[in-house]
Design a protein around this motif. Structure first.
Motif, PDB file in Angstrom:
ATOM      1  N   VAL A   1      10.698   4.862  -0.048  1.00  8.20           N
ATOM      2  CA  VAL A   1       9.699   4.219   0.809  1.00  8.20           C
ATOM      3  C   VAL A   1       8.615   3.681  -0.110  1.00  8.20           C
TER       4      VAL A   1
ATOM      5  N   ILE B   1      14.572   7.458   8.311  1.00  7.05           N
ATOM      6  CA  ILE B   1      13.948   8.134   7.161  1.00  7.05           C
ATOM      7  C   ILE B   1      12.988   9.218   7.600  1.00  7.05           C
TER       8      ILE B   1
ATOM      9  N   VAL C   1       3.911  -2.361   8.603  1.00  9.32           N
ATOM     10  CA  VAL C   1       5.362  -2.294   8.486  1.00  9.32           C
ATOM     11  C   VAL C   1       5.749  -1.561   7.190  1.00  9.32           C
ATOM     12  N   PRO C   2       6.541  -0.502   7.307  1.00  7.03           N
ATOM     13  CA  PRO C   2       6.978   0.206   6.106  1.00  7.03           C
ATOM     14  C   PRO C   2       8.100  -0.556   5.393  1.00  7.03           C
TER      15      PRO C   2
ATOM     16  N   THR D   1       0.849  -1.190   0.000  1.00 11.54           N
ATOM     17  CA  THR D   1       0.000   0.000   0.000  1.00 11.54           C
ATOM     18  C   THR D   1       0.885   1.240   0.000  1.00 11.54           C
ATOM     19  N   VAL D   2       0.685   2.069  -1.007  1.00 14.50           N
ATOM     20  CA  VAL D   2       1.531   3.250  -1.170  1.00 14.50           C
ATOM     21  C   VAL D   2       1.192   4.298  -0.113  1.00 14.50           C
ATOM     22  N   ILE D   3       2.219   4.925   0.428  1.00 13.69           N
ATOM     23  CA  ILE D   3       1.987   6.043   1.350  1.00 13.69           C
ATOM     24  C   ILE D   3       2.119   7.336   0.546  1.00 13.69           C
ATOM     25  N   PRO D   4       1.088   8.151   0.543  1.00 12.68           N
ATOM     26  CA  PRO D   4       1.146   9.366  -0.259  1.00 12.68           C
ATOM     27  C   PRO D   4       2.271  10.298   0.204  1.00 12.68           C
ATOM     28  N   ASN D   5       2.878  10.952  -0.757  1.00 13.77           N
ATOM     29  CA  ASN D   5       3.894  11.971  -0.502  1.00 13.77           C
ATOM     30  C   ASN D   5       5.079  11.480   0.312  1.00 13.77           C
ATOM     31  N   SER D   6       5.412  10.209   0.178  1.00  9.82           N
ATOM     32  CA  SER D   6       6.579   9.715   0.895  1.00  9.82           C
ATOM     33  C   SER D   6       7.779   9.741  -0.068  1.00  9.82           C
ATOM     34  N   PRO D   7       9.009   9.720   0.458  1.00  8.54           N
ATOM     35  CA  PRO D   7      10.174   9.675  -0.416  1.00  8.54           C
ATOM     36  C   PRO D   7      10.118   8.448  -1.330  1.00  8.54           C
TER      37      PRO D   7
ATOM     38  N   VAL E   1       3.542   0.398   2.772  1.00  8.31           N
ATOM     39  CA  VAL E   1       3.429  -0.395   3.989  1.00  8.31           C
ATOM     40  C   VAL E   1       2.782  -1.742   3.684  1.00  8.31           C
ATOM     41  N   ILE E   2       3.170  -2.743   4.456  1.00 11.82           N
ATOM     42  CA  ILE E   2       2.524  -4.046   4.324  1.00 11.82           C
ATOM     43  C   ILE E   2       1.926  -4.451   5.670  1.00 11.82           C
TER      44      ILE E   2
END
Lengths: 161, 692
Positions: free
Chosen positions: A59, A161, A70-71, A50-56, A62-63
């Motif tokens: 990254v 991070i 867990v990232p 699952t994508v985290i918006p606006n992350s580097p 998360v799963i």
């Protein structure tokens, strides 16, 4: 007296053991890297994330690790190595990272897992300071295993991070 | 033998705070002149155990202070002194004072004794013992401090000492820890073996203790037996050295006798000790959360069932797979699902506590405030057994205090006014809690004058919240009190309106995903209704799709979902679209662009818009699709990652995937829709819009 002697003996043994650590190594862009095996929680295959918006960009998202979020960090991207397509050998190594004020469970995506080596701490050599490499900061030391060279990762810096 | 007392500190504090709560509650029940002895006894017992406990643990400041309190209570209990309202007030103040002292000690700080000393003087004045015994004590201390003294202690226990669970040997070894101890035991009172009652104590002792500690340390040891023995402690300098040496010889022999005799009594003492230890352990657990034994039992039952199901499935797994085993396997799995769900519900229930934990602080609050305001108030508590999540409970208390204060201060009239209005001179404030759907509802009702709509309107116009021309219904006017900037200076009193306005109350409640509303009728009273989710661990969510990503919007913040009619959309400024929805303008936030996702629907026409509200502002979220609605368990992203703007947490969907929960107020910040440092949205003024 005998007991005290034994105690001393044990202590010395432990100290010797402490010097030798086991490292799990993995490949990334033909290079071999190692992490302290005691930080490794498990090794998983790559799965949907699952994508985290606006992350580097390194990254990946998360799963769900049995109910814990867990990232996952792509170590290639973290080190600025060009990304490759994830394949059947692509694995996620789940690590327990002791950060400054908390211990966190995080995963790293690597090309393939290699081996487990026992390495004495004094065998590790310091990283030569190369001005043109930012990645040197992520490496705690270098060791020779046979013909190969393994870079031992400084997880705290890598995963901060 | 030395026991590390510090391990029991937490238990002592816990018990003492409970004792103080009990004292407070009982004191509030006391009406001078018609007090019943049971109430006084309860208060006395609470005070007595605090005194005893603090003495044992060496918190002498607390013990000394409680002592005077106890003396007064004792006199009232025995009937030698009548209870007056002044006494009750003083006792209530002492409860506060003791609480402060104990808090300081618990935090390992030096307690501030000024208030305690002032109160003690007042008590002593009442008791008529000022300047008598209390002053004498401190004089002795400097004399004995820092110098080595020898005390002669005569300890003559009464026959029934053992029956009270006391063991002289422990006291003697405690004495021995203070310094050099010489013991002399007298066995002349021991009767013939045929007459000897094995449970009685016939021995008495004389001790010579050479120590640098003062007399109070010795008194402390005998504190628990002072009613069960004759104890005299005298200071005799270093004079007795020789004599002690002489008398030491016979004492050893006596002690062996004494031990034999005690063998018979020991089991009894030990049983008592064991039971004491048991009660301490249960209390230690209570420092975190108190769970009814029935809840634990039901959990154990469920775990038992789970184990059985698991065993059954293992057995099936070992068999060869045939048609028949598949059927029973499916059955077993269904049972497993059932067990798991039950278990989850039960575990959730453990976090639930009755709301009486919050309600219980209000009787005191109402009493104090009504005295200050000179109003007569009766507090009614209803639905005290209604359960809600512990975390919610801790956070709801302050907003409730604020609302109750408001009701007392602004809602209820003075006695004169009430009589003039033909009402009962005693005003009523009712706290009512009940469950409704998946929510808990808390009502704070008063039968006062109700909200003054004209005044609120005037104030709102003056503060620029509404304009002269706005035609608002009474309800809409009442809602204005929740707006930031409504509370004004001329409202400030000691009790309410100290800058913590109703907007803060609303914000705090909304932070718990709850809501608060008010209804009011002039002259009849007003009711504040707080609605809260039962737990913060689970939320009702609307699943939405943005490109290929699934997000969850908390159902509680959704007002409506609609398909955009492009003719009602106008563009403001460079890139902000607003939708005209009935008489409001709703700014449209493109979720895909805020979250940087590719591949979402970018045209507005016929696209779905979810209208949500946060901090009193409505915004529309552009989404690709509305999926199902479901309850989700909230998981923290911060535990292993970090705070993500616009996301309040994560959850795991039925298929095992992680989905992120949208944080509406975070989104508004992220979108730059709100002026920095301001509560207002950039496109606030309707006039501006209509012009554009």
């Amino acid at each position: 007296m005998i007991a005290a002697h034994d105690d001393l003996h044990n202590k010395l043994n432990i100290e010797q053991d402490q010097d030798v650590k086991q490292f799990l190594t993995f490949f990334m862009a033909e290079e071999e890297y190692g992490v302290d095996i005691l930080t490794v929680q498990e090794i998983r295959s790559w799965e949907e994330i699952t994508v985290i918006p606006n992350s580097p960009d390194f990254v990946k998202g998360v799963i769900n690790l049995r109910g814990t979020i867990v990232p996952i960090v792509d170590l290639r991207l973290r080190f600025g190595i060009p990304a490759i397509e994830y394949g059947p050998l692509t694995v996620v190594i789940v690590l327990k990272v002791e950060l400054e004020n908390a211990s966190k469970i995080m995963g790293i995506v690597v090309d393939a897992v290699s081996d487990v080596y026992s390495i004495a701490e004094h065998e590790a050599k310091a990283v030569p300071h190369l001005s043109d490499s930012d990645n040197a900061q992520y490496v705690a030391g270098l060791v020779n295993v046979g013909e190969k060279m393994v870079a031992l990762l400084d997880l705290q810096k890598t995963m901060d991070i | 033998m030395s026991i590390d007392l510090s391990q029991f500190y937490e238990v002592f504090f816990e018990e003492s705070f409970e004792g103080l709560d009990a004292m407070e509650a009982e004191l509030l029940n006391l009406v001078p002149g018609e007090e019943d002895s049971e109430t006084i006894n309860t208060i006395f017992r609470a005070a007595h155990s605090i005194k005893g406990g603090s003495g044992t643990f060496g918190f002498n400041s607390v013990a000394d202070f409680t002592h005077v309190l106890e003396t007064l209570l004792d006199q009232i209990r025995e009937g030698s002194r009548d209870l007056t309202a002044e006494h009750v007030n003083l006792l209530l103040k002492s409860v506060d004072c003791l609480r402060a002292l104990l808090r300081a000690l618990q935090a390992e700080q030096q307690p501030d004794l000024t208030e305690a000393d002032e109160l003690r003087i007042k008590f002593e004045e009442i008791l008529g013992m000022r300047a008598a015994s209390k002053v004498a004590e401190p004089v002795q201390e400097p004399l004995s401090e820092n110098s080595i003294n020898t005390f002669q202690i005569d300890f003559k226990p009464h026959h029934h000492l053992f029956k009270t669970g006391n063991e002289p040997l422990y006291m003697i070894s405690e004495l021995a820890e203070l310094g050099d101890l010489e013991t002399q035991a007298f066995q002349d009172a021991v009767p013939d073996i045929t007459d000897l009652a094995p449970e009685d104590c016939f021995l008495s002792w004389r001790f010579f203790l050479t120590t640098e500690k003062d007399q109070s340390c010795i008194e402390e040891i005998f504190e628990w037996v002072e009613d069960d023995a004759d104890i005299t402690i005298t200071l005799c300098g270093g004079l007795f050295g020789d004599e002690v040496a002489v008398s030491a010889a016979p004492s050893t022999q006596v002690e062996t006798d004494n031990k034999n005799e005690k063998a018979a009594t020991k089991p009894d003492a030990e049983v008592k000790k064991v039971s004491a230890v048991k009660s301490t352990t249960t209390n230690t657990e209570s420092t975190s959360i108190r769970v009814g034994i029935d809840k634990v039992d039901s959990l154990i039952n469920m775990v038992g069932e789970l184990v059985i199901t698991q065993a059954m499935l293992t057995q099936l797994g070992e068999q060869e797979i045939t048609e028949a085993t598949i059927a029973s396997l499916q059955e077993g799995l269904a049972q497993l699902a059932h067990n798991t769900r039950d278990l989850q519900e039960s575990v959730m229930r453990i976090r639930m506590l009755p709301i009486s934990f919050v309600f219980s602080r209000f009787p005191r609050l109402v009493r104090d405030i009504s005295q200050k305001l000179d109003k007569q108030v009766e507090l009614k508590l209803l639905g005290e057994q209604t359960e809600l999540d512990k975390t919610v409970m801790e956070k709801i208390s302050d907003p409730m205090v604020h609302l109750v204060r408001n009701s007392l201060d602004h809602g209820l009239e003075t006695v004169d006014k009430r009589v003039a209005a033909g009402k009962n001179p005693v005003g009523t404030v009712t706290l009512n809690a009940f469950h409704q759907g998946g929510n808990i509802v808390i009502e704070i009702m008063d039968d006062g004058q109700g909200l003054n709509t004209t005044k609120i309107r005037e104030k709102a116009i003056k503060n620029g919240l509404i304009s002269e021309a706005d035609d608002l219904s009474d309800n809409e006017v009442n809602e204005l009190i929740f707006l930031p900037g409504f509370s004004t200076a001329d409202q400030v009193s000691d009790l309410s309106g100290r800058g913590v306005g109703m907007d803060v109350v609303r914000r705090n409640i909304e932070a718990l995903s709850g809501s608060v509303e008010v209804s009011s009728a002039p002259g009849v009273g007003s009711t504040f209704t707080i609605r809260l989710p039962l737990t913060l661990a689970i939320l009702d969510g609307q699943l939405v799709r943005v490109a290929e990503h699934t997000y969850i919007i908390p159902l509680i913040s959704i007002i409506e979902s609609l398909q955009i009619d492009i003719t009602k959309v106008s563009r403001v400024g460079k890139d902000l679209d607003v939708l005209r929805l009935r008489d409001e303008y709703i700014p449209i936030l493109r979720l895909y662009s805020i979250f940087n996702h590719q591949g979402a629907i970018e045209t507005l026409d016929k696209t779905l818009l979810v209208v949500v509200e946060s901090d009193n502002q409505k915004i529309g979220l552009l989404v690709d699709d509305l999926l199902s609605q479901q309850q989700v368990v909230i998981k923290s992203l911060e535990a292993n990652y970090q705070k993500v703007d616009g996301v309040s947490g994560a959850t795991i969907l039925g298929d095992g995937r992680v989905s992120l929960i949208v944080d509406i107020s975070g989104l508004i910040k992220l979108s730059g829709l709100r002026k920095p440092g301001s509560q207002e949205l950039i496109i606030e003024s309707k006039a501006n819009l209509e012009a554009s």
